[in-house]
Design a protein around this motif. Structure first.
Motif, PDB file in Angstrom:
ATOM      1  N   ILE A  60       0.846  -1.182   0.000  1.00 57.02           N
ATOM      2  CA  ILE A  60       0.000   0.000   0.000  1.00 57.02           C
ATOM      3  C   ILE A  60       0.886   1.237   0.000  1.00 57.02           C
ATOM      4  N   ILE A  61       0.657   2.139  -0.963  1.00 55.00           N
ATOM      5  CA  ILE A  61       1.421   3.381  -0.991  1.00 55.00           C
ATOM      6  C   ILE A  61       0.458   4.560  -1.095  1.00 55.00           C
ATOM      7  N   SER A  62       0.900   5.705  -0.616  1.00 60.22           N
ATOM      8  CA  SER A  62       0.070   6.906  -0.686  1.00 60.22           C
ATOM      9  C   SER A  62       0.088   7.460  -2.106  1.00 60.22           C
ATOM     10  N   HIS A  63      -1.056   8.016  -2.515  1.00 59.41           N
ATOM     11  CA  HIS A  63      -1.190   8.521  -3.891  1.00 59.41           C
ATOM     12  C   HIS A  63      -2.169   9.691  -3.888  1.00 59.41           C
ATOM     13  N   TYR A  64      -1.761  10.800  -3.260  1.00 55.35           N
ATOM     14  CA  TYR A  64      -2.603  11.983  -3.185  1.00 55.35           C
ATOM     15  C   TYR A  64      -2.014  13.070  -4.074  1.00 55.35           C
ATOM     16  N   ASP A  65      -2.706  14.199  -4.154  1.00 53.25           N
ATOM     17  CA  ASP A  65      -2.360  15.241  -5.125  1.00 53.25           C
ATOM     18  C   ASP A  65      -0.883  15.635  -5.087  1.00 53.25           C
ATOM     19  N   ALA A  66      -0.356  15.874  -3.896  1.00 52.31           N
ATOM     20  CA  ALA A  66       1.000  16.411  -3.778  1.00 52.31           C
ATOM     21  C   ALA A  66       2.081  15.424  -4.215  1.00 52.31           C
ATOM     22  N   VAL A  67       1.788  14.123  -4.198  1.00 49.04           N
ATOM     23  CA  VAL A  67       2.810  13.125  -4.536  1.00 49.04           C
ATOM     24  C   VAL A  67       2.473  12.353  -5.805  1.00 49.04           C
ATOM     25  N   GLU A  68       1.331  12.665  -6.420  1.00 42.33           N
ATOM     26  CA  GLU A  68       0.870  11.888  -7.575  1.00 42.33           C
ATOM     27  C   GLU A  68       1.901  11.848  -8.697  1.00 42.33           C
ATOM     28  N   ALA A  69       2.467  13.001  -9.021  1.00 45.03           N
ATOM     29  CA  ALA A  69       3.435  13.044 -10.122  1.00 45.03           C
ATOM     30  C   ALA A  69       4.695  12.258  -9.790  1.00 45.03           C
ATOM     31  N   ALA A  70       5.148  12.354  -8.552  1.00 46.49           N
ATOM     32  CA  ALA A  70       6.368  11.648  -8.154  1.00 46.49           C
ATOM     33  C   ALA A  70       6.173  10.138  -8.119  1.00 46.49           C
ATOM     34  N   ARG A  71       4.961   9.693  -7.795  1.00 49.00           N
ATOM     35  CA  ARG A  71       4.686   8.262  -7.707  1.00 49.00           C
ATOM     36  C   ARG A  71       4.538   7.625  -9.095  1.00 49.00           C
ATOM     37  N   LEU A  72       4.238   8.426 -10.091  1.00 48.16           N
ATOM     38  CA  LEU A  72       3.863   7.910 -11.403  1.00 48.16           C
ATOM     39  C   LEU A  72       4.890   6.956 -12.027  1.00 48.16           C
ATOM     40  N   PRO A  73       6.156   7.329 -12.136  1.00 48.92           N
ATOM     41  CA  PRO A  73       7.114   6.412 -12.799  1.00 48.92           C
ATOM     42  C   PRO A  73       7.196   5.045 -12.133  1.00 48.92           C
ATOM     43  N   GLY A  74       7.215   5.030 -10.807  1.00 51.60           N
ATOM     44  CA  GLY A  74       7.315   3.760 -10.097  1.00 51.60           C
ATOM     45  C   GLY A  74       6.099   2.880 -10.302  1.00 51.60           C
ATOM     46  N   LEU A  75       4.919   3.486 -10.325  1.00 50.59           N
ATOM     47  CA  LEU A  75       3.700   2.706 -10.524  1.00 50.59           C
ATOM     48  C   LEU A  75       3.635   2.138 -11.945  1.00 50.59           C
ATOM     49  N   LEU A  76       4.053   2.929 -12.912  1.00 57.91           N
ATOM     50  CA  LEU A  76       4.073   2.414 -14.281  1.00 57.91           C
ATOM     51  C   LEU A  76       5.076   1.274 -14.424  1.00 57.91           C
ATOM     52  N   ASP A  77       6.196   1.376 -13.719  1.00 62.68           N
ATOM     53  CA  ASP A  77       7.179   0.288 -13.748  1.00 62.68           C
ATOM     54  C   ASP A  77       6.584  -0.998 -13.178  1.00 62.68           C
ATOM     55  N   GLU A  78       5.748  -0.852 -12.150  1.00 63.61           N
ATOM     56  CA  GLU A  78       5.093  -2.036 -11.574  1.00 63.61           C
ATOM     57  C   GLU A  78       4.205  -2.712 -12.618  1.00 63.61           C
ATOM     58  N   VAL A  79       3.459  -1.916 -13.368  1.00 62.34           N
ATOM     59  CA  VAL A  79       2.588  -2.477 -14.408  1.00 62.34           C
ATOM     60  C   VAL A  79       3.424  -3.133 -15.504  1.00 62.34           C
ATOM     61  N   ARG A  80       4.493  -2.465 -15.909  1.00 63.34           N
ATOM     62  CA  ARG A  80       5.373  -3.043 -16.944  1.00 63.34           C
ATOM     63  C   ARG A  80       5.977  -4.360 -16.486  1.00 63.34           C
ATOM     64  N   ALA A  81       6.199  -4.492 -15.180  1.00 65.76           N
ATOM     65  CA  ALA A  81       6.794  -5.712 -14.637  1.00 65.76           C
ATOM     66  C   ALA A  81       5.771  -6.839 -14.496  1.00 65.76           C
ATOM     67  N   GLY A  82       4.533  -6.570 -14.921  1.00 66.42           N
ATOM     68  CA  GLY A  82       3.511  -7.620 -14.890  1.00 66.42           C
ATOM     69  C   GLY A  82       2.681  -7.647 -13.631  1.00 66.42           C
ATOM     70  N   ARG A  83       2.661  -6.550 -12.895  1.00 62.86           N
ATOM     71  CA  ARG A  83       1.913  -6.524 -11.635  1.00 62.86           C
ATOM     72  C   ARG A  83       0.610  -5.723 -11.785  1.00 62.86           C
ATOM     73  N   THR A  84      -0.319  -5.993 -10.878  1.00 62.14           N
ATOM     74  CA  THR A  84      -1.594  -5.282 -10.851  1.00 62.14           C
ATOM     75  C   THR A  84      -1.504  -4.127  -9.867  1.00 62.14           C
ATOM     76  N   VAL A  85      -1.757  -2.929 -10.367  1.00 59.21           N
ATOM     77  CA  VAL A  85      -1.773  -1.724  -9.532  1.00 59.21           C
ATOM     78  C   VAL A  85      -3.203  -1.218  -9.457  1.00 59.21           C
ATOM     79  N   VAL A  86      -3.753  -1.157  -8.253  1.00 57.95           N
ATOM     80  CA  VAL A  86      -5.123  -0.671  -8.043  1.00 57.95           C
ATOM     81  C   VAL A  86      -5.053   0.739  -7.459  1.00 57.95           C
ATOM     82  N   VAL A  87      -5.763   1.657  -8.095  1.00 58.95           N
ATOM     83  CA  VAL A  87      -5.813   3.043  -7.631  1.00 58.95           C
ATOM     84  C   VAL A  87      -7.173   3.306  -6.994  1.00 58.95           C
ATOM     85  N   VAL A  88      -7.168   3.795  -5.746  1.00 57.40           N
ATOM     86  CA  VAL A  88      -8.414   4.141  -5.053  1.00 57.40           C
ATOM     87  C   VAL A  88      -8.277   5.530  -4.436  1.00 57.40           C
TER      88      VAL A  88
END
Length: 282
Positions: A60-88
């Protein structure tokens, strides 16, 4: 394997507005099987999972307005690596005045799989309980905070024929409704929806003047969604209806009968329309 549990994808998941009972089986499954959950508020996400009796095994990682842009590359890498990323988000549908747009746009641009678990939305919930015509509507996010910007925004709604939905802070509700009365008129219909689906849900319907008086007198609290009725169409002038009268006369109707039918349908004076029709033929 369920599509929601498949790896290598980004999943936008709608969460309950307030009543955990509105969570879908698909949401429960997604929370239980996700490799990563990007949550607007991690504490609220854990509380939701607990109320749903779901054991979260993913990160579980935080994904709010102030950190959304910074979190983006890492989350996309997770998807590229074949993982499921759920955003809520805290409640309702991600992206709709909540975090999520940046990662969806980036994932789509990178040709990565994106899907959505549909569910609760304050926008559509408010629309259907408002009692206002909502076959066509627009959503304007949060009302502008500054008085000048708010007034300019309301001016754009003077002739908006669609119902308008927007969010507002309870602390600014009275000020916004008072401005709406000044710009849109005291008789424009609206609905203020407070704490939708929660224990203290309240729906106030009526002319804007009544809603403004109520909000000024009460200490309104909670999550607020406002619905404004669309503007009434301007009545056509007799001159604008002359062509319709002429078409009916050309089809074999008497002028008097054609004028009466067109005037009644359009809500204009038969005498004025008759005189306009005579003038056009001279």
């Amino acid at each position: 394997m369920n599509p929601e549990a498949a790896t290598g994808r980004l999943v936008l998941a709608a969460t309950p507005l307030g009543n955990p009972g509105d969570a879908s089986p698909r949401l429960r499954d997604a929370l239980a099987t996700a490799d990563v959950i990007a949550a607007e508020d991690t504490r609220r996400l854990r509380n939701l999972a607990s109320s749903l009796q779901v054991s979260v095994v993913g990160r579980i990682i935080s994904h709010y307005d102030a950190v959304e842009a910074a979190r983006l590359p890492g989350l996309l890498d997770e998807v590229r690596a074949g993982r499921t990323v759920v955003v809520v988000t805290d409640a309702g549908m991600p992206v709709v005045s909540d975090p999520g747009y940046r990662i969806v746009a980036a994932a789509a641009a990178a040709d990565l799989p994106v899907t959505c678990l549909p569910g609760p939305s304050a926008v559509t919930t408010a629309l259907v309980v408002s009692g206002l015509p909502c076959d066509r509507f627009c959503f304007d996010g949060f009302a502008p905070r500054r008085a000048g910007e708010r007034r300019r925004w309301l001016e754009t709604l003077r002739t908006e024929r669609r119902a308008v939905v927007f969010f507002e802070s309870p602390h600014r509700l009275a000020e916004t409704l008072a401005a709406a009365v000044d710009v849109l008129g005291a008789e424009r219909s609206g609905a203020v929806c407070r704490e939708l689906t929660k224990t203290h849900e309240e729906i106030r319907r009526g002319p804007l003047a009544e809603l403004a008086d109520w909000s000024a007198a009460e200490q309104v609290r909670g999550e607020i969604t406002v619905v404004l009725a669309g503007a009434a169409p301007d009545a056509p002038t007799p001159e604008e209806l002359v062509g319709e009268v002429a078409d009916r006369v050309a089809g074999g109707e008497r002028l008097k009968d054609a004028v009466a039918a067109v005037a009644e349908a359009a809500g204009v004076s038969k005498r004025e329309l008759y005189n306009a029709a005579l003038t056009s033929t001279n």
